[in-house]
Design an enzyme around this catalytic site. Structure first.
Site, PDB file in Angstrom:
ATOM      1  N   TRP A 269       0.839  -1.212   0.000  1.00  0.00           N
ATOM      2  CA  TRP A 269       0.000   0.000   0.000  1.00  0.00           C
ATOM      3  C   TRP A 269       0.865   1.250   0.000  1.00  0.00           C
ATOM      4  O   TRP A 269       0.559   2.237  -0.672  1.00  0.00           O
ATOM      5  CB  TRP A 269      -0.947  -0.008   1.200  1.00  0.00           C
ATOM      6  CG  TRP A 269      -1.913  -1.153   1.155  1.00  0.00           C
ATOM      7  CD1 TRP A 269      -2.025  -2.167   2.062  1.00  0.00           C
ATOM      8  CD2 TRP A 269      -2.903  -1.414   0.126  1.00  0.00           C
ATOM      9  NE1 TRP A 269      -3.018  -3.030   1.666  1.00  0.00           N
ATOM     10  CE2 TRP A 269      -3.565  -2.608   0.502  1.00  0.00           C
ATOM     11  CE3 TRP A 269      -3.281  -0.772  -1.047  1.00  0.00           C
ATOM     12  CZ2 TRP A 269      -4.596  -3.159  -0.276  1.00  0.00           C
ATOM     13  CZ3 TRP A 269      -4.295  -1.317  -1.820  1.00  0.00           C
ATOM     14  CH2 TRP A 269      -4.938  -2.498  -1.426  1.00  0.00           C
TER      15      TRP A 269
ATOM     16  N   ASP B  59      -1.068   6.835   6.269  1.00  0.00           N
ATOM     17  CA  ASP B  59      -2.162   5.907   6.001  1.00  0.00           C
ATOM     18  C   ASP B  59      -2.307   5.050   7.264  1.00  0.00           C
ATOM     19  O   ASP B  59      -1.428   4.265   7.591  1.00  0.00           O
ATOM     20  CB  ASP B  59      -1.778   5.048   4.783  1.00  0.00           C
ATOM     21  CG  ASP B  59      -2.828   4.000   4.423  1.00  0.00           C
ATOM     22  OD1 ASP B  59      -3.787   3.815   5.192  1.00  0.00           O
ATOM     23  OD2 ASP B  59      -2.677   3.372   3.354  1.00  0.00           O
TER      24      ASP B  59
ATOM     25  N   LYS C   9     -11.308  -1.918   7.745  1.00  0.00           N
ATOM     26  CA  LYS C   9     -10.447  -2.766   8.568  1.00  0.00           C
ATOM     27  C   LYS C   9     -10.824  -2.639  10.041  1.00  0.00           C
ATOM     28  O   LYS C   9     -11.154  -3.625  10.677  1.00  0.00           O
ATOM     29  CB  LYS C   9      -8.972  -2.394   8.378  1.00  0.00           C
ATOM     30  CG  LYS C   9      -8.266  -2.964   7.150  1.00  0.00           C
ATOM     31  CD  LYS C   9      -8.790  -2.511   5.825  1.00  0.00           C
ATOM     32  CE  LYS C   9      -8.194  -3.220   4.646  1.00  0.00           C
ATOM     33  NZ  LYS C   9      -7.205  -2.442   3.924  1.00  0.00           N
TER      34      LYS C   9
HETATM   35  C1  LIG Z   1      -6.773  -1.946   2.646  1.00  0.00           C
HETATM   36  C2  LIG Z   1      -5.759  -0.886   2.639  1.00  0.00           C
HETATM   37  C3  LIG Z   1      -5.740   0.105   1.637  1.00  0.00           C
HETATM   38  C4  LIG Z   1      -6.646   0.075   0.432  1.00  0.00           C
HETATM   39  O1  LIG Z   1      -7.901   0.504   0.699  1.00  0.00           O
HETATM   40  P1  LIG Z   1      -9.037   0.591  -0.445  1.00  0.00           P
HETATM   41  O2  LIG Z   1     -10.202   1.079   0.348  1.00  0.00           O
HETATM   42  O3  LIG Z   1      -9.221  -0.788  -0.999  1.00  0.00           O
HETATM   43  O4  LIG Z   1      -8.561   1.571  -1.455  1.00  0.00           O
HETATM   44  C5  LIG Z   1      -4.810   1.114   1.744  1.00  0.00           C
HETATM   45  N1  LIG Z   1      -3.929   1.154   2.758  1.00  0.00           N
HETATM   46  C6  LIG Z   1      -3.904   0.210   3.735  1.00  0.00           C
HETATM   47  C7  LIG Z   1      -2.894   0.299   4.819  1.00  0.00           C
HETATM   48  C8  LIG Z   1      -4.817  -0.836   3.696  1.00  0.00           C
HETATM   49  O5  LIG Z   1      -4.793  -1.774   4.667  1.00  0.00           O
END
Ligand SMILES: *Cc1c(COP(=O)(O)O)cnc(C)c1O
Length: 365
Positions: free
Chosen positions: A109, A177, A201
């Site tokens: 990511w 993020d 998540k």
């Molecule tokens: C799941 C995830 C993403 C991607 O998220 P989407 O909603 O599918 O775009 C980005 N960063 C992290 C750390 C993730 O766990």
């Protein structure tokens, strides 16, 4: 029908995302689909300009600030397009064509965020552990290159099972993020100029992304763009520039209330217990071994491990299925197992999994 976390018809869910939600949150969400707050309308039928939804938005923004201990220097937005859209919006807003930004590449990511930024300006990799398949965290450079507009990092690497347990010091705006570890532990959120969370998540149902950013950062827009791509425009319209995902935001509000009611202290204490229990069983058990060797870098949210003998991998997944355990298969780029221990996953569920690992080992002997 009432449903609890110990309900035997409910599976023990260790999926990485969308992931487990607390039984009481599911129940409240289900009730609101039938009749929101005795209004005679479903939450799915309420116009977003109605007082009922404006109240949901207000409370959710307020709770985010309270849980993060942030003041009015920060703005809270609920946007769409997932984490991936943030990978694009960050450089679109904050990185001019001939400007520099730094990226820490700690996983898939993180690298995706870096690749998106390269379309808009000079994104530089400051550190990466890609060459060792991200089995530990990269070292931050002792000194940052001059002239960075911001530094981007990922606090928890969902696929590889590593997590940043300290907040790096950074003299330029730090953007993170936090999709897979928000509210899992104490964190000084004021050290970040911006952070974002795709909520499926640890904070709700897929369909909405929480973005928290400093208002002064929001002003530093580097190009003229349609409103939909500009944080400032979303802020001016209180995240209602277009029709917001009403239901997803409501589920996130339920998660925020649940988080506040339990308290981050209690959540963190239980997360530590859950992670310690699982990692120590992996270390003790002769069938399995951890993927992340550097103990300090191990994630409390996503625990990755493999079997010494890979033929045991499918066998263990099948064995777990007989005990109502699901969602433990590793991501294809790591293999083996990935067990996600988000806030909604109970200690009892982890105990059941550890017992299954123990019994599986015994059956092999
Ligand atoms: C799941 C995830 C993403 C991607 O998220 P989407 O909603 O599918 O775009 C980005 N960063 C992290 C750390 C993730 O766990």
């Amino acid at each position: 029908m009432t449903m609890t976390n110990t309900d035997l018809t409910r599976k023990l869910n260790f999926n990485a995302g969308p992931a487990a939600l607390p039984a009481e949150v599911l129940q409240q969400a289900a009730a609101a689909v039938l009749d929101y707050d005795n209004s005679g309308l479903s939450i799915l039928e309420i116009p977003h300009r109605d007082a009922a939804f404006v109240a949901i938005m207000d409370e959710s923004r307020q709770l985010v600030k309270e849980l993060c201990n942030l003041n009015d220097d920060y703005e809270v937005l609920w946007l769409q397009g997932g984490g991936r859209m943030q990978f694009c919006m960050i450089p679109m807003n904050f990185l001019g064509e001939s400007e520099n930004a730094g990226y820490i590449d700690s996983g898939y990511w993180a690298e995706s965020a870096y690749k998106a930024a390269k379309y808009y300006g000079n994104a530089q990799l400051l550190a990466s552990t890609k060459d060792i398949n991200y089995t530990h965290l990269p070292m931050w450079p002792a000194q940052l290159p001059a002239g960075l507009q911001y530094v981007h990092c990922t606090t928890n690497n969902t696929i590889y099972g590593t997590q940043l347990h300290t907040t790096p010091t950074c003299d330029v705006p730090l953007i993170a993020d936090m999709s897979s570890d928000i509210f899992s532990c104490h964190r000084d959120y004021s050290k970040y100029a911006m952070f974002y969370v795709t909520v499926q998540k640890n904070l709700g149902a897929a369909g909405v992304t929480l973005v928290v950013l400093r208002k002064d950062l929001m002003e530093r827009v580097k190009r003229t763009m349609p409103d939909m791509l500009t944080y400032k425009a979303h802020s001016a319209q209180q995240s209602m520039l277009n029709t917001p995902p009403v239901f997803a935001i409501y589920v996130s509000l339920l998660m925020l209330r649940w988080t506040k009611a339990r308290g981050i202290n209690a959540i963190e204490a239980e997360n530590i217990q859950k992670a310690q229990l699982l990692y120590s069983e992996i270390e003790r058990n002769s069938v399995f071994k951890p993927v992340v060797d550097v103990v300090a870098d191990r994630s409390m949210m996503n625990v990755c491990f493999i079997a010494h003998d890979s033929s045991n991998e499918k066998a263990f997944i099948d064995f777990c299925a007989t005990r109502n355990i699901t969602g433990i298969k590793g991501h294809r780029s790591v293999g083996g197992f990935r067990v996600s221990l988000y806030n909604a996953v109970s200690l009892t569920a982890v105990e059941t999994l550890a017992q299954a690992m123990h019994d599986f080992e015994k059956n092999r002997q």
